[in-house]
Design a protein around this motif. Sequence first.
Motif, PDB file in Angstrom:
ATOM      1  N   LEU A  14       0.801  -1.229   0.000  1.00 43.00           N
ATOM      2  CA  LEU A  14       0.000   0.000   0.000  1.00 43.00           C
ATOM      3  C   LEU A  14       0.829   1.272   0.000  1.00 43.00           C
ATOM      4  N   ALA A  15       2.079   1.211   0.461  1.00 46.83           N
ATOM      5  CA  ALA A  15       2.889   2.425   0.620  1.00 46.83           C
ATOM      6  C   ALA A  15       2.914   3.296  -0.629  1.00 46.83           C
ATOM      7  N   PRO A  16       3.323   2.786  -1.798  1.00 46.39           N
ATOM      8  CA  PRO A  16       3.370   3.664  -2.969  1.00 46.39           C
ATOM      9  C   PRO A  16       1.995   4.118  -3.434  1.00 46.39           C
ATOM     10  N   GLN A  17       0.977   3.284  -3.198  1.00 48.45           N
ATOM     11  CA  GLN A  17      -0.373   3.677  -3.606  1.00 48.45           C
ATOM     12  C   GLN A  17      -0.858   4.892  -2.808  1.00 48.45           C
ATOM     13  N   VAL A  18      -0.578   4.890  -1.510  1.00 46.16           N
ATOM     14  CA  VAL A  18      -1.017   6.000  -0.660  1.00 46.16           C
ATOM     15  C   VAL A  18      -0.207   7.256  -0.972  1.00 46.16           C
ATOM     16  N   ILE A  19       1.089   7.086  -1.224  1.00 46.57           N
ATOM     17  CA  ILE A  19       1.895   8.251  -1.632  1.00 46.57           C
ATOM     18  C   ILE A  19       1.299   8.864  -2.892  1.00 46.57           C
ATOM     19  N   GLY A  20       0.924   8.013  -3.851  1.00 41.93           N
ATOM     20  CA  GLY A  20       0.325   8.510  -5.079  1.00 41.93           C
ATOM     21  C   GLY A  20      -0.951   9.291  -4.831  1.00 41.93           C
ATOM     22  N   LEU A  21      -1.801   8.787  -3.955  1.00 41.40           N
ATOM     23  CA  LEU A  21      -3.054   9.491  -3.621  1.00 41.40           C
ATOM     24  C   LEU A  21      -2.766  10.892  -3.083  1.00 41.40           C
ATOM     25  N   LEU A  22      -1.828  10.967  -2.146  1.00 40.72           N
ATOM     26  CA  LEU A  22      -1.550  12.259  -1.510  1.00 40.72           C
ATOM     27  C   LEU A  22      -0.870  13.231  -2.471  1.00 40.72           C
ATOM     28  N   VAL A  23       0.056  12.723  -3.289  1.00 40.32           N
ATOM     29  CA  VAL A  23       0.751  13.618  -4.212  1.00 40.32           C
ATOM     30  C   VAL A  23      -0.221  14.192  -5.235  1.00 40.32           C
ATOM     31  N   ARG A  24      -1.133  13.379  -5.716  1.00 38.37           N
ATOM     32  CA  ARG A  24      -2.111  13.876  -6.687  1.00 38.37           C
ATOM     33  C   ARG A  24      -3.028  14.937  -6.059  1.00 38.37           C
ATOM     34  N   LYS A  25      -3.248  14.814  -4.768  1.00 38.79           N
ATOM     35  CA  LYS A  25      -4.131  15.767  -4.100  1.00 38.79           C
ATOM     36  C   LYS A  25      -3.388  17.014  -3.643  1.00 38.79           C
ATOM     37  N   HIS A  26      -2.173  16.833  -3.132  1.00 26.08           N
ATOM     38  CA  HIS A  26      -1.474  17.947  -2.495  1.00 26.08           C
ATOM     39  C   HIS A  26      -0.208  18.399  -3.222  1.00 26.08           C
ATOM     40  N   GLY A  27       0.313  17.572  -4.160  1.00 31.26           N
ATOM     41  CA  GLY A  27       1.623  17.881  -4.711  1.00 31.26           C
ATOM     42  C   GLY A  27       2.699  17.608  -3.665  1.00 31.26           C
ATOM     43  N   GLN A  28       3.909  18.134  -3.875  1.00 27.33           N
ATOM     44  CA  GLN A  28       4.987  18.067  -2.892  1.00 27.33           C
ATOM     45  C   GLN A  28       5.301  16.628  -2.461  1.00 27.33           C
ATOM     46  N   PHE A  29       5.946  15.926  -3.354  1.00 28.31           N
ATOM     47  CA  PHE A  29       6.293  14.528  -3.105  1.00 28.31           C
ATOM     48  C   PHE A  29       7.050  14.341  -1.799  1.00 28.31           C
ATOM     49  N   ASP A  30       7.996  15.259  -1.508  1.00 29.33           N
ATOM     50  CA  ASP A  30       8.834  15.069  -0.321  1.00 29.33           C
ATOM     51  C   ASP A  30       8.003  15.065   0.951  1.00 29.33           C
ATOM     52  N   ALA A  31       7.087  16.039   1.093  1.00 32.79           N
ATOM     53  CA  ALA A  31       6.255  16.114   2.297  1.00 32.79           C
ATOM     54  C   ALA A  31       5.289  14.943   2.377  1.00 32.79           C
ATOM     55  N   CYS A  32       4.713  14.568   1.237  1.00 35.70           N
ATOM     56  CA  CYS A  32       3.764  13.454   1.237  1.00 35.70           C
ATOM     57  C   CYS A  32       4.447  12.139   1.590  1.00 35.70           C
ATOM     58  N   GLU A  33       5.655  11.931   1.080  1.00 33.89           N
ATOM     59  CA  GLU A  33       6.374  10.697   1.378  1.00 33.89           C
ATOM     60  C   GLU A  33       6.705  10.610   2.866  1.00 33.89           C
ATOM     61  N   ASP A  34       7.113  11.721   3.461  1.00 32.40           N
ATOM     62  CA  ASP A  34       7.375  11.744   4.903  1.00 32.40           C
ATOM     63  C   ASP A  34       6.116  11.416   5.700  1.00 32.40           C
ATOM     64  N   ALA A  35       5.010  12.003   5.294  1.00 36.40           N
ATOM     65  CA  ALA A  35       3.750  11.784   6.018  1.00 36.40           C
ATOM     66  C   ALA A  35       3.306  10.331   5.921  1.00 36.40           C
ATOM     67  N   VAL A  36       3.476   9.740   4.754  1.00 36.99           N
ATOM     68  CA  VAL A  36       3.085   8.335   4.589  1.00 36.99           C
ATOM     69  C   VAL A  36       3.975   7.435   5.433  1.00 36.99           C
ATOM     70  N   GLN A  37       5.266   7.755   5.534  1.00 39.49           N
ATOM     71  CA  GLN A  37       6.150   6.968   6.385  1.00 39.49           C
ATOM     72  C   GLN A  37       5.667   6.975   7.835  1.00 39.49           C
ATOM     73  N   GLU A  38       5.239   8.124   8.312  1.00 44.04           N
ATOM     74  CA  GLU A  38       4.720   8.201   9.685  1.00 44.04           C
ATOM     75  C   GLU A  38       3.446   7.384   9.823  1.00 44.04           C
ATOM     76  N   ALA A  39       2.592   7.432   8.806  1.00 41.88           N
ATOM     77  CA  ALA A  39       1.361   6.640   8.846  1.00 41.88           C
ATOM     78  C   ALA A  39       1.671   5.145   8.845  1.00 41.88           C
ATOM     79  N   LEU A  40       2.668   4.743   8.074  1.00 38.49           N
ATOM     80  CA  LEU A  40       3.061   3.337   8.038  1.00 38.49           C
ATOM     81  C   LEU A  40       3.566   2.874   9.406  1.00 38.49           C
ATOM     82  N   LEU A  41       4.337   3.717  10.071  1.00 36.37           N
ATOM     83  CA  LEU A  41       4.820   3.372  11.405  1.00 36.37           C
ATOM     84  C   LEU A  41       3.662   3.214  12.388  1.00 36.37           C
TER      85      LEU A  41
END
Length: 405
Positions: A14-41
């Motif tokens: 699910l990790a890359p799928q959720v990153i994709g959802l957030l990037v399409r909505k918010h842009g800013q890959f770096d911030a979205c990837e960090d946020a998804v990492q926290e969600a995964l933890l």
Amino acid sequence: MKDDRQVEALLRELAPQVIGLLVRKHGQFDACEDAVQEALLSAAQQWPEQGIPDSPKSWLATVASRRLVDEWRSESARRRREENNALMDLAGPGEPSTSDDTLTILFLCCHPSLSPPSQLALTLRAVGGLTTGEIANAFLVPESTLAQRISRAKQTIKKAGAEFVLPPAGELAERLRVVLQVLYLIFNEGYTTSGGPDLHRADLTAEAIRLTRLLRRLMPDEDEVTGLLALMVLTDARRAARAGEDGSLVPLAEQDRSRWNAEMIAEGVSLVSEALEAGPVGPYQVQAAIAAVHDEAPTAADTDWSQILALYDVLEKVSPGPVVTLNRAVAVAEVNGPEAGLELLTTLDDDSRMSQTHRLESVRGHLLELAGDTGAAREAYLRAAGKTASEPEKQYLTRRAERLT
């Protein structure tokens, strides 16, 4: 334990799928990837005890979005957004692409502006769902160093102006080559670790195979993807026999082939046959064909070295390089005698790309031993042992030298 493994597998998917959802909505890959990492933890901590939610993807997206909102509410983050606003907006124009976001993220993590170590780290984190600590442990670097590497990689992508879209058709083949190379490097680091006490890292080989299976599902008509998957499966099929009970390295010719994974060999042979029949031959397909010849031989003595040498001749034409020449020298020695192999090795003596690796001296020692020059073989083995950071390889090479004393 089973629940933990189930959660881990789901989160990696699910990790890359959720990153994709957030990037399409918010842009800013770096911030979205960090946020998804926290969600995964958070999920890794909660789901084994509380159970997997009915909609795990939505759960992760919601938690990650809250992390983004919390971050963006701060005044410092607001100023930083304003300062960097012009640098990059990864959300591409128009309607969201119908292509799989996992594939888009994989190509983004393997952006040509990144160094190979950065490509490896970012791919394992954003697409593989591994934590920074897990990746750092795999590559024997401090977690802080790995975190900085990932942060710099994301900033490099931002400065390069990359968009969250697949590369255009004219660039796809070259970018795919980089993606395949990254996956191959991940597998190789797992199959024979470059340093430390362990001969291999099964978690890395498994992750490389998983990601390559995913890539094949997303790009089923790319024969080199199929070829790479075949190569990984055929090679990993021998893993159980590569180490003794004490963890020591067991060379291919001495392995107990009854311990090889027959199901994986059958799958790999089927994959490489499919890839070779489809069209023009690429380097991964040829390497897979070589691996298949080794795996199908009942004993080391039954290995069809003439066929392997013919395949290396093809490989040298489609993908020439010092590693190909090094491996071809072994096949030449098996077919035409060790002296012929040693003569071919001399063409690599002045190649700077081989100066930092132990493999040239290791092969030289092997061929010198076959030729009966035990003194020179011993010296070559010792030189090789001094160049490797892998403890099992160092011990193996040292033992080979000691046997010739």
